[in-house]
Design a protein around this motif. Structure first.
Motif, PDB file in Angstrom:
ATOM      1  N   MET A  61    -103.503-146.894 -71.267  1.00  0.00           N
ATOM      2  CA  MET A  61    -104.761-147.531 -71.027  1.00  0.00           C
ATOM      3  C   MET A  61    -104.573-149.012 -70.687  1.00  0.00           C
ATOM      4  O   MET A  61    -105.254-149.540 -69.813  1.00  0.00           O
ATOM      5  N   LEU A  62    -103.631-149.679 -71.362  1.00  0.00           N
ATOM      6  CA  LEU A  62    -103.376-151.078 -71.107  1.00  0.00           C
ATOM      7  C   LEU A  62    -102.834-151.282 -69.693  1.00  0.00           C
ATOM      8  O   LEU A  62    -103.217-152.242 -69.011  1.00  0.00           O
ATOM      9  N   SER A  63    -101.994-150.375 -69.245  1.00  0.00           N
ATOM     10  CA  SER A  63    -101.455-150.510 -67.891  1.00  0.00           C
ATOM     11  C   SER A  63    -102.541-150.289 -66.847  1.00  0.00           C
ATOM     12  O   SER A  63    -102.510-150.871 -65.766  1.00  0.00           O
ATOM     13  N   ALA A  64    -103.529-149.450 -67.132  1.00  0.00           N
ATOM     14  CA  ALA A  64    -104.629-149.220 -66.189  1.00  0.00           C
ATOM     15  C   ALA A  64    -105.489-150.478 -66.057  1.00  0.00           C
ATOM     16  O   ALA A  64    -105.942-150.822 -64.961  1.00  0.00           O
ATOM     17  N   VAL A  65    -105.717-151.184 -67.184  1.00  0.00           N
ATOM     18  CA  VAL A  65    -106.494-152.422 -67.139  1.00  0.00           C
ATOM     19  C   VAL A  65    -105.743-153.480 -66.334  1.00  0.00           C
ATOM     20  O   VAL A  65    -106.322-154.192 -65.510  1.00  0.00           O
ATOM     21  N   ARG A  66    -104.439-153.564 -66.564  1.00  0.00           N
ATOM     22  CA  ARG A  66    -103.631-154.527 -65.799  1.00  0.00           C
ATOM     23  C   ARG A  66    -103.661-154.207 -64.312  1.00  0.00           C
ATOM     24  O   ARG A  66    -103.750-155.102 -63.475  1.00  0.00           O
ATOM     25  N   ALA A  67    -103.576-152.944 -63.980  1.00  0.00           N
ATOM     26  CA  ALA A  67    -103.581-152.541 -62.576  1.00  0.00           C
ATOM     27  C   ALA A  67    -104.913-152.884 -61.923  1.00  0.00           C
ATOM     28  O   ALA A  67    -104.962-153.354 -60.774  1.00  0.00           O
ATOM     29  N   SER A  68    -106.017-152.659 -62.636  1.00  0.00           N
ATOM     30  CA  SER A  68    -107.320-152.962 -62.043  1.00  0.00           C
ATOM     31  C   SER A  68    -107.520-154.473 -61.883  1.00  0.00           C
ATOM     32  O   SER A  68    -108.098-154.946 -60.904  1.00  0.00           O
ATOM     33  N   LEU A  69    -107.016-155.272 -62.859  1.00  0.00           N
ATOM     34  CA  LEU A  69    -107.094-156.725 -62.732  1.00  0.00           C
ATOM     35  C   LEU A  69    -106.258-157.228 -61.555  1.00  0.00           C
ATOM     36  O   LEU A  69    -106.676-158.116 -60.816  1.00  0.00           O
ATOM     37  N   ALA A  70    -105.094-156.640 -61.374  1.00  0.00           N
ATOM     38  CA  ALA A  70    -104.240-157.026 -60.249  1.00  0.00           C
ATOM     39  C   ALA A  70    -104.908-156.678 -58.932  1.00  0.00           C
ATOM     40  O   ALA A  70    -104.871-157.457 -57.965  1.00  0.00           O
ATOM     41  N   ALA A  71    -105.550-155.523 -58.861  1.00  0.00           N
ATOM     42  CA  ALA A  71    -106.231-155.115 -57.633  1.00  0.00           C
ATOM     43  C   ALA A  71    -107.403-156.052 -57.345  1.00  0.00           C
ATOM     44  O   ALA A  71    -107.654-156.423 -56.189  1.00  0.00           O
ATOM     45  N   ALA A  72    -108.131-156.446 -58.388  1.00  0.00           N
ATOM     46  CA  ALA A  72    -109.254-157.367 -58.188  1.00  0.00           C
ATOM     47  C   ALA A  72    -108.763-158.729 -57.710  1.00  0.00           C
ATOM     48  O   ALA A  72    -109.372-159.360 -56.843  1.00  0.00           O
ATOM     49  N   ALA A  73    -107.646-159.200 -58.257  1.00  0.00           N
ATOM     50  CA  ALA A  73    -107.094-160.488 -57.840  1.00  0.00           C
ATOM     51  C   ALA A  73    -106.665-160.444 -56.381  1.00  0.00           C
ATOM     52  O   ALA A  73    -106.908-161.388 -55.613  1.00  0.00           O
ATOM     53  N   ILE A  74    -106.046-159.350 -55.977  1.00  0.00           N
ATOM     54  CA  ILE A  74    -105.606-159.218 -54.577  1.00  0.00           C
ATOM     55  C   ILE A  74    -106.816-159.176 -53.652  1.00  0.00           C
ATOM     56  O   ILE A  74    -106.813-159.779 -52.566  1.00  0.00           O
ATOM     57  N   ALA A  75    -107.897-158.515 -54.084  1.00  0.00           N
ATOM     58  CA  ALA A  75    -109.104-158.439 -53.253  1.00  0.00           C
ATOM     59  C   ALA A  75    -109.745-159.818 -53.096  1.00  0.00           C
ATOM     60  O   ALA A  75    -110.205-160.186 -52.011  1.00  0.00           O
ATOM     61  N   VAL A  76    -109.777-160.599 -54.172  1.00  0.00           N
ATOM     62  CA  VAL A  76    -110.364-161.941 -54.098  1.00  0.00           C
ATOM     63  C   VAL A  76    -109.543-162.822 -53.169  1.00  0.00           C
ATOM     64  O   VAL A  76    -110.085-163.569 -52.351  1.00  0.00           O
ATOM     65  N   ILE A  77    -108.227-162.738 -53.270  1.00  0.00           N
ATOM     66  CA  ILE A  77    -107.358-163.525 -52.385  1.00  0.00           C
ATOM     67  C   ILE A  77    -107.562-163.109 -50.937  1.00  0.00           C
ATOM     68  O   ILE A  77    -107.620-163.943 -50.030  1.00  0.00           O
ATOM     69  N   GLY A  78    -107.700-161.835 -50.692  1.00  0.00           N
ATOM     70  CA  GLY A  78    -107.930-161.343 -49.335  1.00  0.00           C
ATOM     71  C   GLY A  78    -109.244-161.830 -48.765  1.00  0.00           C
ATOM     72  O   GLY A  78    -109.340-162.194 -47.599  1.00  0.00           O
ATOM     73  N   LEU A  79    -110.296-161.863 -49.594  1.00  0.00           N
ATOM     74  CA  LEU A  79    -111.589-162.351 -49.126  1.00  0.00           C
ATOM     75  C   LEU A  79    -111.533-163.848 -48.821  1.00  0.00           C
ATOM     76  O   LEU A  79    -112.115-164.317 -47.845  1.00  0.00           O
ATOM     77  N   ALA A  80    -110.837-164.594 -49.655  1.00  0.00           N
ATOM     78  CA  ALA A  80    -110.724-166.031 -49.421  1.00  0.00           C
ATOM     79  C   ALA A  80    -109.965-166.309 -48.127  1.00  0.00           C
ATOM     80  O   ALA A  80    -110.315-167.205 -47.352  1.00  0.00           O
ATOM     81  N   GLY A  81    -108.915-165.542 -47.873  1.00  0.00           N
ATOM     82  CA  GLY A  81    -108.145-165.724 -46.638  1.00  0.00           C
ATOM     83  C   GLY A  81    -108.954-165.354 -45.419  1.00  0.00           C
ATOM     84  O   GLY A  81    -108.873-165.988 -44.377  1.00  0.00           O
ATOM     85  N   ALA A  82    -109.775-164.306 -45.508  1.00  0.00           N
ATOM     86  CA  ALA A  82    -110.597-163.885 -44.374  1.00  0.00           C
ATOM     87  C   ALA A  82    -111.679-164.915 -44.082  1.00  0.00           C
ATOM     88  O   ALA A  82    -112.006-165.178 -42.931  1.00  0.00           O
ATOM     89  N   ALA A  83    -112.241-165.527 -45.129  1.00  0.00           N
ATOM     90  CA  ALA A  83    -113.281-166.529 -44.916  1.00  0.00           C
ATOM     91  C   ALA A  83    -112.716-167.768 -44.240  1.00  0.00           C
ATOM     92  O   ALA A  83    -113.353-168.368 -43.384  1.00  0.00           O
ATOM     93  N   SER A  84    -111.504-168.165 -44.605  1.00  0.00           N
ATOM     94  CA  SER A  84    -110.923-169.350 -43.983  1.00  0.00           C
ATOM     95  C   SER A  84    -110.456-169.063 -42.568  1.00  0.00           C
ATOM     96  O   SER A  84    -110.403-169.948 -41.735  1.00  0.00           O
ATOM     97  N   ALA A  85    -110.128-167.803 -42.264  1.00  0.00           N
ATOM     98  CA  ALA A  85    -109.702-167.468 -40.910  1.00  0.00           C
ATOM     99  C   ALA A  85    -110.879-167.505 -39.945  1.00  0.00           C
ATOM    100  O   ALA A  85    -110.712-167.779 -38.761  1.00  0.00           O
ATOM    101  N   ASP A  86    -112.106-167.222 -40.436  1.00  0.00           N
ATOM    102  CA  ASP A  86    -113.274-167.233 -39.570  1.00  0.00           C
ATOM    103  C   ASP A  86    -113.753-168.646 -39.264  1.00  0.00           C
ATOM    104  O   ASP A  86    -114.509-168.855 -38.324  1.00  0.00           O
TER     105      ASP A  86
END
Length: 102
Positions: free
Chosen positions: A1-26
């Motif tokens: 269960m702990l590894s699933a929480v870590r995985a979801s947090l990592a996925a959320a962090a990657i998504a936020v970074i991706g959105l920030a990069g896309a906004a600056s590219a526009d």
């Protein structure tokens, strides 16, 4: 269960970074050169600078020597040397230089 929480947090962090990069590219690129002419203006005036040079003996009297430099500043804030003159201020008659051994 702990590894699933870590995985979801990592996925959320990657998504936020991706959105920030896309906004600056526009965004528009920054302009390369100056967008407007910057011109600094001054009120025309004279400036003087005084420099103490030391003590000089002329005849039997001692004088403090100052060099006075005068500049003219034009309306575009450019300085031009106008004149350089020296001022001799007499010292009191009881002034004596310190002995060389002291």
């Amino acid at each position: 269960m702990l590894s699933a929480v870590r995985a979801s947090l990592a996925a959320a962090a990657i998504a936020v970074i991706g959105l920030a990069g896309a906004a600056s590219a526009d965004a528009k690129p920054a302009p390369v050169g100056p967008t407007k002419l910057i011109l600094k203006l001054c009120k025309p005036h004279f400036e003087s600078k005084t420099q103490y040079l030391g003590i000089k003996k002329i005849g039997f009297k001692y004088y403090r020597v100052y060099r006075i430099t005068v500049f003219y500043v034009n309306k575009f804030c450019k300085k031009t040397l106008v004149r350089v003159h020296y001022r001799y201020v007499p010292l009191p008659w009881f002034f004596k230089k310190a002995p060389a051994g002291v």
